[in-house]
Design a protein around this motif. Structure first.
Motif, PDB file in Angstrom:
ATOM      1  N   GLN A 201      -7.846  -0.624  10.398  1.00 41.20           N
ATOM      2  CA  GLN A 201      -9.090  -1.104   9.806  1.00 41.20           C
ATOM      3  C   GLN A 201      -8.859  -2.084   8.662  1.00 41.20           C
ATOM      4  O   GLN A 201      -9.659  -3.016   8.469  1.00 41.20           O
ATOM      5  CB  GLN A 201      -9.934   0.083   9.326  1.00 41.20           C
ATOM      6  CG  GLN A 201     -11.335  -0.272   8.865  1.00 41.20           C
ATOM      7  CD  GLN A 201     -12.229  -0.785   9.991  1.00 41.20           C
ATOM      8  OE1 GLN A 201     -11.799  -0.913  11.133  1.00 41.20           O
ATOM      9  NE2 GLN A 201     -13.476  -1.074   9.667  1.00 41.20           N
ATOM     10  N   TYR A 202      -7.767  -1.894   7.924  1.00 41.31           N
ATOM     11  CA  TYR A 202      -7.514  -2.849   6.843  1.00 41.31           C
ATOM     12  C   TYR A 202      -7.213  -4.234   7.414  1.00 41.31           C
ATOM     13  O   TYR A 202      -7.690  -5.250   6.890  1.00 41.31           O
ATOM     14  CB  TYR A 202      -6.378  -2.410   5.932  1.00 41.31           C
ATOM     15  CG  TYR A 202      -6.270  -3.341   4.738  1.00 41.31           C
ATOM     16  CD1 TYR A 202      -7.089  -3.159   3.628  1.00 41.31           C
ATOM     17  CD2 TYR A 202      -5.423  -4.454   4.757  1.00 41.31           C
ATOM     18  CE1 TYR A 202      -7.063  -4.061   2.566  1.00 41.31           C
ATOM     19  CE2 TYR A 202      -5.385  -5.341   3.702  1.00 41.31           C
ATOM     20  CZ  TYR A 202      -6.214  -5.142   2.608  1.00 41.31           C
ATOM     21  OH  TYR A 202      -6.198  -6.042   1.570  1.00 41.31           O
TER      22      TYR A 202
ATOM     23  N   ARG B 242      -9.742  -6.337   5.815  1.00 41.50           N
ATOM     24  CA  ARG B 242      -9.115  -6.687   4.529  1.00 41.50           C
ATOM     25  C   ARG B 242      -9.872  -6.053   3.360  1.00 41.50           C
ATOM     26  O   ARG B 242     -10.008  -6.646   2.288  1.00 41.50           O
ATOM     27  CB  ARG B 242      -9.038  -8.204   4.351  1.00 41.50           C
ATOM     28  CG  ARG B 242      -8.309  -8.904   5.483  1.00 41.50           C
ATOM     29  CD  ARG B 242      -6.827  -8.574   5.492  1.00 41.50           C
ATOM     30  NE  ARG B 242      -6.172  -8.982   6.712  1.00 41.50           N
ATOM     31  CZ  ARG B 242      -4.951  -9.523   6.778  1.00 41.50           C
ATOM     32  NH1 ARG B 242      -4.268  -9.706   5.664  1.00 41.50           N
ATOM     33  NH2 ARG B 242      -4.415  -9.817   7.932  1.00 41.50           N
ATOM     34  N   ASN B 243     -10.345  -4.838   3.576  1.00 39.67           N
ATOM     35  CA  ASN B 243     -11.120  -4.119   2.569  1.00 39.67           C
ATOM     36  C   ASN B 243     -10.612  -2.682   2.501  1.00 39.67           C
ATOM     37  O   ASN B 243     -10.689  -1.945   3.488  1.00 39.67           O
ATOM     38  CB  ASN B 243     -12.610  -4.154   2.944  1.00 39.67           C
ATOM     39  CG  ASN B 243     -13.489  -3.466   1.917  1.00 39.67           C
ATOM     40  OD1 ASN B 243     -13.434  -2.257   1.745  1.00 39.67           O
ATOM     41  ND2 ASN B 243     -14.334  -4.243   1.240  1.00 39.67           N
ATOM     42  N   ILE B 244     -10.077  -2.284   1.349  1.00 37.83           N
ATOM     43  CA  ILE B 244      -9.449  -0.977   1.253  1.00 37.83           C
ATOM     44  C   ILE B 244     -10.457   0.165   1.395  1.00 37.83           C
ATOM     45  O   ILE B 244     -10.155   1.209   1.977  1.00 37.83           O
ATOM     46  CB  ILE B 244      -8.641  -0.843  -0.062  1.00 37.83           C
ATOM     47  CG1 ILE B 244      -7.804   0.443  -0.035  1.00 37.83           C
ATOM     48  CG2 ILE B 244      -9.556  -0.884  -1.284  1.00 37.83           C
ATOM     49  CD1 ILE B 244      -6.782   0.530  -1.137  1.00 37.83           C
ATOM     50  N   GLU B 245     -11.662  -0.020   0.892  1.00 38.15           N
ATOM     51  CA  GLU B 245     -12.662   1.038   1.026  1.00 38.15           C
ATOM     52  C   GLU B 245     -13.041   1.253   2.488  1.00 38.15           C
ATOM     53  O   GLU B 245     -13.142   2.391   2.955  1.00 38.15           O
ATOM     54  CB  GLU B 245     -13.901   0.717   0.201  1.00 38.15           C
ATOM     55  CG  GLU B 245     -14.933   1.840   0.220  1.00 38.15           C
ATOM     56  CD  GLU B 245     -15.941   1.710  -0.906  1.00 38.15           C
ATOM     57  OE1 GLU B 245     -15.937   2.586  -1.789  1.00 38.15           O
ATOM     58  OE2 GLU B 245     -16.721   0.740  -0.889  1.00 38.15           O
TER      59      GLU B 245
ATOM     60  N   PHE C 215     -12.601   4.601   7.353  1.00 36.40           N
ATOM     61  CA  PHE C 215     -12.286   4.609   8.784  1.00 36.40           C
ATOM     62  C   PHE C 215     -11.166   5.619   9.083  1.00 36.40           C
ATOM     63  O   PHE C 215     -11.254   6.397  10.041  1.00 36.40           O
ATOM     64  CB  PHE C 215     -11.864   3.208   9.215  1.00 36.40           C
ATOM     65  CG  PHE C 215     -12.060   2.913  10.666  1.00 36.40           C
ATOM     66  CD1 PHE C 215     -13.307   2.543  11.134  1.00 36.40           C
ATOM     67  CD2 PHE C 215     -11.010   2.981  11.556  1.00 36.40           C
ATOM     68  CE1 PHE C 215     -13.503   2.248  12.486  1.00 36.40           C
ATOM     69  CE2 PHE C 215     -11.185   2.694  12.907  1.00 36.40           C
ATOM     70  CZ  PHE C 215     -12.436   2.324  13.371  1.00 36.40           C
ATOM     71  N   ALA C 216     -10.134   5.594   8.239  1.00 34.13           N
ATOM     72  CA  ALA C 216      -9.003   6.504   8.419  1.00 34.13           C
ATOM     73  C   ALA C 216      -9.416   7.955   8.211  1.00 34.13           C
ATOM     74  O   ALA C 216      -8.947   8.860   8.909  1.00 34.13           O
ATOM     75  CB  ALA C 216      -7.887   6.126   7.445  1.00 34.13           C
ATOM     76  N   ASN C 217     -10.297   8.180   7.263  1.00 31.90           N
ATOM     77  CA  ASN C 217     -10.780   9.525   6.969  1.00 31.90           C
ATOM     78  C   ASN C 217     -11.515  10.115   8.175  1.00 31.90           C
ATOM     79  O   ASN C 217     -11.369  11.298   8.500  1.00 31.90           O
ATOM     80  CB  ASN C 217     -11.714   9.473   5.758  1.00 31.90           C
ATOM     81  CG  ASN C 217     -12.001  10.830   5.164  1.00 31.90           C
ATOM     82  OD1 ASN C 217     -11.088  11.576   4.821  1.00 31.90           O
ATOM     83  ND2 ASN C 217     -13.277  11.164   5.044  1.00 31.90           N
TER      84      ASN C 217
ATOM     85  N   PHE D  98       0.827  -1.201   0.000  1.00 33.03           N
ATOM     86  CA  PHE D  98       0.000   0.000   0.000  1.00 33.03           C
ATOM     87  C   PHE D  98       0.864   1.254   0.000  1.00 33.03           C
ATOM     88  O   PHE D  98       1.805   1.381   0.796  1.00 33.03           O
ATOM     89  CB  PHE D  98      -0.906   0.040   1.239  1.00 33.03           C
ATOM     90  CG  PHE D  98      -1.826  -1.133   1.360  1.00 33.03           C
ATOM     91  CD1 PHE D  98      -3.035  -1.164   0.689  1.00 33.03           C
ATOM     92  CD2 PHE D  98      -1.472  -2.224   2.143  1.00 33.03           C
ATOM     93  CE1 PHE D  98      -3.888  -2.255   0.798  1.00 33.03           C
ATOM     94  CE2 PHE D  98      -2.305  -3.318   2.260  1.00 33.03           C
ATOM     95  CZ  PHE D  98      -3.518  -3.331   1.579  1.00 33.03           C
ATOM     96  N   ILE D  99       0.526   2.172  -0.896  1.00 30.68           N
ATOM     97  CA  ILE D  99       1.131   3.504  -0.898  1.00 30.68           C
ATOM     98  C   ILE D  99       0.048   4.484  -0.473  1.00 30.68           C
ATOM     99  O   ILE D  99      -0.949   4.664  -1.166  1.00 30.68           O
ATOM    100  CB  ILE D  99       1.652   3.891  -2.292  1.00 30.68           C
ATOM    101  CG1 ILE D  99       2.709   2.906  -2.777  1.00 30.68           C
ATOM    102  CG2 ILE D  99       2.221   5.320  -2.270  1.00 30.68           C
ATOM    103  CD1 ILE D  99       3.104   3.100  -4.236  1.00 30.68           C
ATOM    104  N   VAL D 100       0.229   5.082   0.690  1.00 28.52           N
ATOM    105  CA  VAL D 100      -0.695   6.127   1.149  1.00 28.52           C
ATOM    106  C   VAL D 100       0.115   7.419   1.127  1.00 28.52           C
ATOM    107  O   VAL D 100       0.986   7.639   1.966  1.00 28.52           O
ATOM    108  CB  VAL D 100      -1.240   5.829   2.553  1.00 28.52           C
ATOM    109  CG1 VAL D 100      -2.256   6.896   2.959  1.00 28.52           C
ATOM    110  CG2 VAL D 100      -1.881   4.448   2.596  1.00 28.52           C
ATOM    111  N   CYS D 101      -0.149   8.245   0.130  1.00 24.68           N
ATOM    112  CA  CYS D 101       0.727   9.385  -0.126  1.00 24.68           C
ATOM    113  C   CYS D 101      -0.011  10.714  -0.014  1.00 24.68           C
ATOM    114  O   CYS D 101      -1.234  10.783  -0.074  1.00 24.68           O
ATOM    115  CB  CYS D 101       1.375   9.257  -1.503  1.00 24.68           C
ATOM    116  SG  CYS D 101       0.216   9.379  -2.887  1.00 24.68           S
ATOM    117  N   SER D 102       0.773  11.768   0.112  1.00 16.72           N
ATOM    118  CA  SER D 102       0.225  13.115   0.175  1.00 16.72           C
ATOM    119  C   SER D 102      -0.068  13.634  -1.235  1.00 16.72           C
ATOM    120  O   SER D 102       0.448  13.118  -2.231  1.00 16.72           O
ATOM    121  CB  SER D 102       1.224  14.054   0.859  1.00 16.72           C
ATOM    122  OG  SER D 102       2.394  14.187   0.048  1.00 16.72           O
TER     123      SER D 102
END
Length: 298
Positions: free
Chosen positions: A254-255, A259-262, A267-269, A172-176
């Motif tokens: 939450q992932y 195991r669900n990216i959405e 959740f993170a939002n 996973f890449i979670v980027c700005s």
């Protein structure tokens, strides 16, 4: 209980709240001072510890009063410090943050770290997730190699050859937004340009799941072959410091649960949005029950 290895930069944050941004060569009154440990991986580790998961911090601090405070804070958040290293010849990295109460903005002044890299990278745990922030490059490579069964993600907040290389090696890449714009060479102006940015990154990192955080505009991600834009939570912003780090920690939590990216992005939002209403980094980490309450309404 999930095991998460959080690898990266550790600093101590000193936030000064001002009524407005100071003019040069003027005297200004500080309304409040807020101090806590900082750094993406460190903050995410504290969130995971607070939410009942087994988180480990892997990084280096100096030998001074600030490192003592950081270690005490990790203990309070139940973060395991088995792999936290202390360098007795160097001071802990400091970050100064000017908070403009009038505009709810922040200005960050980072002291360049002179701390050496991690020495030990052979850890005797079976991690469910490895979370990187782009620092500790050699250690990150070794950890990824030694734990091939663990999921992995990176907080891509800046562009350099080490971060770009690590992006090719994680799940996973979670980027700005700034990272996405620089890598793609496309400026974010509207939703159409945002889609182009996302597709450009996806063409470069085809094997990775990508999430782009957009601050007050929310986050963009892909689910079931559709690019989706999730609006930010509507809150009164007091301080955005640490919100991105909280997003990463909550995404990881939450992932691993679903195991669900959405689900993870939503959740993170929420977690990041709730943190904006409080000043500071660690004390703005919301309660898990508070996030779950909002999440149940989505």
């Amino acid at each position: 209980m999930m095991k998460v290895l959080c690898v990266g930069h550790i600093a101590y944050d000193i936030a000064l709240s001002l009524e407005d941004y100071p003019l040069e060569n003027t005297r200004n009154k500080v309304v409040a001072v807020n101090e806590s440990g900082g750094g993406c991986s460190a903050t995410a580790a504290c969130l995971l510890g607070k939410w009942g998961e087994q988180s480990y911090i892997c990084g280096v601090v100096g030998y001074d009063a600030y490192s003592d405070k950081i270690k005490k804070e990790f203990n309070e958040f139940k973060v395991k410090t088995d792999y936290l290293e202390t360098n007795y010849e160097t001071k802990t990295a400091l970050t100064y943050i000017l908070l403009n109460k009038k505009r709810a903005t922040r200005t960050i002044l980072s002291q360049e770290s002179k701390l050496p890299p991690l020495k030990k990278t052979d850890y005797n745990i079976a991690a469910d997730m490895i979370m990187l922030d782009g620092h500790e490059y050699e250690a990150s490579l070794n950890i990824l190699k030694n734990m091939p069964n663990a999921l992995s993600m990176i907080d891509a907040g800046r562009v350099n050859k080490h971060v770009l290389d690590l992006c090719t090696k994680v799940n996973f890449i979670v980027c700005s937004k700034e990272f996405a714009e620089e890598v793609s060479g496309i400026k974010y102006t509207d939703n159409a340009s945002l889609s182009k940015i996302y597709l450009n990154l996806k063409s470069r990192f085809a094997k990775q799941e990508i999430v782009i955080t957009l601050e007050d505009k929310g986050a963009i991600y892909s689910f079931e072959n559709q690019i989706k834009l999730l609006p930010a939570l509507k809150v009164t912003v007091a301080d955005s410091t640490g919100a991105g780090d909280i997003f990463h920690g909550a995404f990881c939590y939450q992932y691993l649960k679903t195991r669900n990216i959405e689900n993870a992005v939503k959740f993170a939002n929420i977690a990041a949005g709730l943190s904006l209403s409080k000043v500071g980094t660690k004390n703005s980490i919301p309660q898990l029950s508070e996030v779950e309450k909002y999440y149940a309404q989505v």
